[in-house]
Design an enzyme around this catalytic site. Structure first.
Site, PDB file in Angstrom:
ATOM      1  N   HIS A   1     -91.284  12.113  12.460  1.00  0.00           N
ATOM      2  CA  HIS A   1     -91.543  13.091  11.386  1.00  0.00           C
ATOM      3  C   HIS A   1     -91.732  12.307  10.044  1.00  0.00           C
ATOM      4  CE1 HIS A   1     -87.180  12.319   9.794  1.00  0.00           C
ATOM      5  NE2 HIS A   1     -86.882  12.788  11.087  1.00  0.00           N
TER       6      HIS A   1
ATOM      7  N   CYS B   1     -83.748  10.560  14.541  1.00  0.00           N
ATOM      8  CA  CYS B   1     -85.191  10.725  14.987  1.00  0.00           C
ATOM      9  C   CYS B   1     -86.063   9.453  14.602  1.00  0.00           C
ATOM     10  CB  CYS B   1     -85.779  12.048  14.235  1.00  0.00           C
ATOM     11  SG  CYS B   1     -84.944  13.391  14.796  1.00  0.00           S
TER      12      CYS B   1
END
Length: 388
Positions: free
Chosen positions: A157, A165
């Site tokens: 992202h 992440c």
């Protein structure tokens, strides 16, 4: 190929690209979001020119992504026919990283997974600008991670922040979103994302990995398999097909499989003991506001598990290098461990000792539901591995 049983035949595929009427319908759908329409308007022409400057055909029908934790790099490889070699389009800088080397094994450990994944979600309305979801937990993770709370919601992202992440900056996630959207539209259902601990052609990174493996020896088999997959791609510029056996080990098609041997039966197995659960089932919380916490937190619990695995290694049968054992245990509303039962793996002697270790754990901080402490049943995978 090893004779070990494979319960999940192919977990990462390059994806079969094909031409159909309305092949860009997926792109059209993405453009129905105002944010994505604006991204395509601003970025697509620039991307086309970047592809042309590198003698790459736009748009790419096949995409392969490699991520390297320690080196904080994310590579984007592309090609347009199944038989041609992948070519590197661009390397992005991962701008924040949580956790350390090694796989993700439970919710809240802030670890980025390691292994073989694919993009399973395009998220235009992400809190982190744009997001591409990964299929964590995959087949291997479901066998080896905490079965009750393995964690999830792993994304590539934007926004340059992370809690486990793979973040890149907003310009880069916009480029990657467009590239992968076109590949998806043209038929690449499974866009592979392989996450490695280090860039294996970087001597400094490999040296760091070796020092890490001296402290965490149970991690070596996974690191070795990941390096095999890395080497295969470096040599062939084709994505290896990853498979998972019934113990959660990865193996690559056409590569040697590194899996533990089947246990050797040294003596007859005892009849299973019907161990009674001391707390009624309806008093065990299924949903809580806060999970139980081992004294010292997640890292301390990981140390407990690693030490247990080392101490129990002498109980492995002759010829068996490792065992992956799933244990069921209960932490009561006072935080006391009151029950432990191995439900998968191991042998009689090993399981007896592991159950004793769990029942003799120090007092936990209990689970909380609606501001009240409650008893909770948990499951955990413990790796028992002989020292090389």
């Amino acid at each position: 190929m090893s004779k070990a049983k494979y319960i999940f035949t192919i977990i990462v595929l390059v994806g079969l690209a094909y031409s159909v009427n309305g092949q860009n319908s997926f792109v059209d759908y993405q453009k129905s979001f105002a944010k994505i329409a604006d991204v395509f308007r601003r970025k697509e022409d620039t991307l086309r020119k970047q592809f042309e400057s590198k003698k790459l055909q736009w748009p790419a029908k096949y995409v392969y992504i490699r991520s390297f934790k320690y080196d904080s790099q994310l590579e984007v490889w592309v090609k347009n026919t199944a038989k041609e070699d992948f070519k590197l389009f661009k390397t992005y800088k991962i701008c924040a990283m949580a956790g350390s080397l090694g796989p993700k094994r439970m919710q809240g450990d802030y670890q980025v997974p390691e292994g073989f994944y694919y993009i399973n979600e395009f998220k235009p309305n992400s809190a982190y600008h744009l997001s591409l979801g990964l299929n964590y937990p995959n087949a291997a993770d479901r066998l080896l991670s905490d079965s009750l709370a393995p964690g999830g919601d792993i994304y590539i992202h934007g926004s340059c922040v992370t809690e486990g992440c793979i973040p890149i900056n907003n310009d880069q996630i916009e480029e990657l979103y467009i590239i992968t959207s076109y590949a998806r539209a043209m038929g690449q259902e499974y866009i592979p994302v392989h996450i490695f601990p280090v860039q294996f052609n970087n001597a400094r990174s490999v040296s760091y990995l070796e020092r890490f493996l001296q402290m965490y020896k149970t991690y070596r088999p996974l690191a070795t398999t990941l390096q095999s997959a890395y080497d295969y791609f470096e040599k062939n510029k084709q994505v290896p097909v990853a498979m998972v056996n019934d113990r959660g080990d990865y193996a690559m098609q056409d590569l040697p499989a590194k899996v533990a041997k089947e246990p050797v039966a040294n003596k007859p197995k005892r009849e299973p003991v019907d161990k009674k659960i001391p707390i009624p089932e309806d008093e065990l919380a299924k949903v809580v506001n806060n999970q139980p916490v081992f004294p010292g937190g997640t890292k301390a619990f990981q140390s407990f598990l690693e030490n247990a695995g080392k101490e129990l290694a002498p109980l492995l049968p002759e010829g068996q290098r490792a065992a992956y054992i799933v244990i069921d245990y209960i932490i009561d509303k006072e935080g006391k461990p009151v029950y432990a039962k191995v439900v998968k793996g191991g042998n009689d002697d090993l399981n007896d000792e592991l159950e004793k270790k769990f029942e003799n754990m120090p007092q936990w901080k209990p689970a909380i539901r609606q501001e009240q402490p409650v008893a909770m049943r948990l499951k955990q995978t413990v790796v028992v591995e002989a020292t090389p």
